[in-house]
Design a protein around this motif. Structure first.
Motif, PDB file in Angstrom:
ATOM      1  N   ARG A  72       0.824  -1.318  -0.027  1.00  0.00           N
ATOM      2  CA  ARG A  72      -0.233  -0.211   0.081  1.00  0.00           C
ATOM      3  C   ARG A  72       0.872   1.011  -0.085  1.00  0.00           C
ATOM      4  N   MET A  73       0.586   2.094  -0.998  1.00  0.00           N
ATOM      5  CA  MET A  73       1.428   3.604  -1.030  1.00  0.00           C
ATOM      6  C   MET A  73       0.743   4.592  -1.159  1.00  0.00           C
ATOM      7  N   ARG A  74       0.819   5.518  -0.448  1.00  0.00           N
ATOM      8  CA  ARG A  74       0.175   6.947  -0.507  1.00  0.00           C
ATOM      9  C   ARG A  74       1.269   7.819  -1.257  1.00  0.00           C
ATOM     10  N   VAL A  75       0.671   8.789  -2.224  1.00  0.00           N
ATOM     11  CA  VAL A  75       1.689   9.297  -2.939  1.00  0.00           C
ATOM     12  C   VAL A  75       0.718  10.701  -2.963  1.00  0.00           C
ATOM     13  N   GLU A  76       1.417  11.897  -2.767  1.00  0.00           N
ATOM     14  CA  GLU A  76       1.092  13.246  -2.749  1.00  0.00           C
ATOM     15  C   GLU A  76       1.953  14.014  -3.507  1.00  0.00           C
ATOM     16  N   SER A  77       1.246  15.156  -4.406  1.00  0.00           N
ATOM     17  CA  SER A  77       2.014  16.132  -5.220  1.00  0.00           C
ATOM     18  C   SER A  77       1.537  17.532  -4.452  1.00  0.00           C
ATOM     19  N   GLN A  78       2.584  18.170  -4.266  1.00  0.00           N
ATOM     20  CA  GLN A  78       2.965  19.716  -3.843  1.00  0.00           C
ATOM     21  C   GLN A  78       3.723  20.508  -4.686  1.00  0.00           C
TER      22      GLN A  78
ATOM     23  N   THR B 210      -2.369  16.929 -13.858  1.00  0.00           N
ATOM     24  CA  THR B 210      -1.402  16.519 -12.627  1.00  0.00           C
ATOM     25  C   THR B 210      -2.288  15.489 -11.617  1.00  0.00           C
ATOM     26  N   ILE B 211      -1.563  14.931 -10.784  1.00  0.00           N
ATOM     27  CA  ILE B 211      -2.265  14.114  -9.816  1.00  0.00           C
ATOM     28  C   ILE B 211      -2.053  14.937  -8.458  1.00  0.00           C
ATOM     29  N   CYS B 212      -2.884  15.016  -7.726  1.00  0.00           N
ATOM     30  CA  CYS B 212      -3.046  15.869  -6.473  1.00  0.00           C
ATOM     31  C   CYS B 212      -2.622  14.834  -5.215  1.00  0.00           C
ATOM     32  N   ALA B 213      -3.410  13.488  -5.408  1.00  0.00           N
ATOM     33  CA  ALA B 213      -3.255  12.786  -4.328  1.00  0.00           C
ATOM     34  C   ALA B 213      -3.722  11.450  -4.627  1.00  0.00           C
ATOM     35  N   GLY B 214      -3.279  10.337  -4.172  1.00  0.00           N
ATOM     36  CA  GLY B 214      -3.640   9.073  -4.535  1.00  0.00           C
ATOM     37  C   GLY B 214      -3.265   7.950  -3.475  1.00  0.00           C
ATOM     38  N   THR B 215      -3.934   6.781  -3.324  1.00  0.00           N
ATOM     39  CA  THR B 215      -3.513   5.579  -2.750  1.00  0.00           C
ATOM     40  C   THR B 215      -3.507   4.419  -3.865  1.00  0.00           C
ATOM     41  N   GLY B 216      -2.364   3.674  -3.813  1.00  0.00           N
ATOM     42  CA  GLY B 216      -2.154   2.531  -4.795  1.00  0.00           C
ATOM     43  C   GLY B 216      -1.777   1.469  -4.000  1.00  0.00           C
TER      44      GLY B 216
ATOM     45  N   PHE C 245       0.770  -1.970  -5.142  1.00  0.00           N
ATOM     46  CA  PHE C 245       1.672  -2.199  -5.989  1.00  0.00           C
ATOM     47  C   PHE C 245       2.043  -3.728  -5.668  1.00  0.00           C
ATOM     48  N   SER C 246       2.022  -4.595  -6.811  1.00  0.00           N
ATOM     49  CA  SER C 246       2.443  -5.962  -6.581  1.00  0.00           C
ATOM     50  C   SER C 246       3.860  -6.014  -7.071  1.00  0.00           C
ATOM     51  N   PRO C 247       5.039  -6.260  -6.652  1.00  0.00           N
ATOM     52  CA  PRO C 247       6.372  -6.501  -7.294  1.00  0.00           C
ATOM     53  C   PRO C 247       6.431  -7.607  -8.027  1.00  0.00           C
ATOM     54  N   GLN C 248       5.707  -8.597  -7.599  1.00  0.00           N
ATOM     55  CA  GLN C 248       5.776  -9.879  -8.337  1.00  0.00           C
ATOM     56  C   GLN C 248       4.989  -9.674  -9.794  1.00  0.00           C
ATOM     57  N   LEU C 249       3.943  -8.986  -9.663  1.00  0.00           N
ATOM     58  CA  LEU C 249       3.404  -8.776 -11.174  1.00  0.00           C
ATOM     59  C   LEU C 249       4.234  -7.541 -11.776  1.00  0.00           C
ATOM     60  N   GLY C 250       4.740  -6.711 -11.041  1.00  0.00           N
ATOM     61  CA  GLY C 250       5.266  -5.518 -11.682  1.00  0.00           C
ATOM     62  C   GLY C 250       4.128  -4.525 -11.999  1.00  0.00           C
ATOM     63  N   CYS C 251       3.024  -4.343 -11.111  1.00  0.00           N
ATOM     64  CA  CYS C 251       2.084  -3.265 -11.601  1.00  0.00           C
ATOM     65  C   CYS C 251       0.948  -3.120 -10.179  1.00  0.00           C
ATOM     66  N   TRP C 252       0.239  -2.008 -10.571  1.00  0.00           N
ATOM     67  CA  TRP C 252      -0.743  -1.650  -9.636  1.00  0.00           C
ATOM     68  C   TRP C 252      -1.864  -2.792  -9.480  1.00  0.00           C
ATOM     69  N   THR C 253      -2.333  -3.158  -8.456  1.00  0.00           N
ATOM     70  CA  THR C 253      -3.566  -4.072  -8.415  1.00  0.00           C
ATOM     71  C   THR C 253      -4.715  -3.287  -8.177  1.00  0.00           C
ATOM     72  N   ARG C 254      -4.414  -2.008  -7.559  1.00  0.00           N
ATOM     73  CA  ARG C 254      -5.612  -1.007  -7.258  1.00  0.00           C
ATOM     74  C   ARG C 254      -5.235   0.349  -6.936  1.00  0.00           C
ATOM     75  N   ILE C 255      -6.063   1.254  -7.590  1.00  0.00           N
ATOM     76  CA  ILE C 255      -5.565   2.708  -7.355  1.00  0.00           C
ATOM     77  C   ILE C 255      -6.577   3.631  -7.097  1.00  0.00           C
ATOM     78  N   GLU C 256      -6.710   4.541  -6.093  1.00  0.00           N
ATOM     79  CA  GLU C 256      -7.713   5.353  -5.795  1.00  0.00           C
ATOM     80  C   GLU C 256      -6.915   6.805  -5.719  1.00  0.00           C
ATOM     81  N   ILE C 257      -7.629   7.820  -6.494  1.00  0.00           N
ATOM     82  CA  ILE C 257      -6.961   8.768  -7.017  1.00  0.00           C
ATOM     83  C   ILE C 257      -7.793   9.916  -7.157  1.00  0.00           C
ATOM     84  N   LEU C 258      -7.339  11.198  -7.143  1.00  0.00           N
ATOM     85  CA  LEU C 258      -8.173  12.479  -7.186  1.00  0.00           C
ATOM     86  C   LEU C 258      -7.187  13.162  -8.580  1.00  0.00           C
ATOM     87  N   GLU C 259      -7.713  13.198  -9.674  1.00  0.00           N
ATOM     88  CA  GLU C 259      -7.184  13.765 -10.836  1.00  0.00           C
ATOM     89  C   GLU C 259      -7.665  14.983 -11.396  1.00  0.00           C
ATOM     90  N   SER C 260      -7.056  16.114 -11.548  1.00  0.00           N
ATOM     91  CA  SER C 260      -7.622  17.072 -12.137  1.00  0.00           C
ATOM     92  C   SER C 260      -7.034  17.365 -13.591  1.00  0.00           C
TER      93      SER C 260
END
Length: 264
Positions: free
Chosen positions: A197-203, A213-219, A221-236
């Motif tokens: 689980r990762m929280r990513v924020e831009s300032q 740009t992305i303001c904030a989101g939670t994703g 990430f599965s290293p075994q797949l090499g991809c995000w399995t779920r993302i919840e995000i705010l995008e403008s």
């Protein structure tokens, strides 16, 4: 107004399969990675080392959410497809196609777009960097300046932080902070995967209203797949000349990548 492109692994602006690989104009980037506070506290078996991406890798996401557009609330649905192809010399091209539909009553709008990103992955450290981008497969490559921006660190550790700053040619700067949490079991349409689980924020150092740009989101990430399995995000972003804001959830729908054994 500057335009900042991001991978989603993510989807739309993010998510990037690879998420948050920003590159704008003649920007340069610096970053830092802090070590884990408690790297072995997860009960889930999983590797923390990112897999090597291959020619032909494909990740398809189902998208749902809402949008605020022209003062109205719209229901959003659609798909995002990420495909990797090798272009030689250790460089992979990520072609991302997004197809979103906005509905409000009997009104329907479509918002389809594509982006192309060029990435490099160190075979030993597994760190992934963004080296260029283009608007579509036939558009000329726009090179990113050195140092190339880190997209995904090669090793993910629980309870650690990753951040980088980008300075643009007009003197403004954007700082992004990743807060890497614990491993969780994530249900997707493609199956269940252990994911960080990762929280990513831009300032920004000055307001940038409705930039791409992305303001904030939670994703997750599965290293075994090499991809995000779920993302919840705010995008403008913009639709033609009107601002539009999305609150979206991306869930992995299917992939042709086989799940690797843990701790490879």
């Amino acid at each position: 107004m500057k335009t900042v492109r991001y991978i989603w692994a993510t989807a739309g602006c993010v998510l990037t399969t690879l998420w948050l690989a920003g590159c704008g104009g003649n920007g340069t980037a610096t970053g830092s990675l802090s070590g884990p506070n408690n790297p072995n506290n997860s009960p889930f078996p999983s590797t923390n080392r990112n897999r090597l991406y291959q020619h032909g890798d494909e990740f398809i996401y189902t998208v749902t959410g809402v949008a605020q557009y022209r003062g109205q609330r719209w229901e959003v649905s659609g798909t995002v497809t990420n495909r990797f192809t090798s272009v030689g010399a250790g460089v992979l091209r990520l072609h991302q196609v997004s197809q979103l539909t906005l509905r409000r009553g009997s009104d329907t709008l479509t918002h389809n777009f594509q982006r192309v990103f060029y990435i490099s992955q160190d075979r030993q450290s597994r760190e992934v960097t963004l080296i260029g981008y283009a608007d579509d497969e036939n558009a000329p490559l726009i090179n990113c300046n050195l140092p190339y921006k880190v997209v995904i660190p090669g090793i993910l550790n629980e309870n650690s932080n990753f951040s980088f700053s980008t300075m643009f040619e007009d003197g403004t700067a954007c700082t992004e902070t990743w807060q890497i949490g614990t491993i969780e079991s994530v249900e997707t349409y493609a199956g269940k995967y252990y994911s960080y689980r990762m929280r990513v924020e831009s300032q920004w150092d000055e307001p940038v209203p409705f930039a791409d740009t992305i303001c904030a989101g939670t994703g997750w990430f599965s290293p075994q797949l090499g991809c995000w399995t779920r993302i919840e995000i705010l995008e403008s972003t913009w639709r033609e000349s009107d601002p539009i804001e999305y609150r979206l959830t991306y869930i992995l729908n299917r992939t042709n990548v086989s799940l690797q054994p843990p701790n490879l």
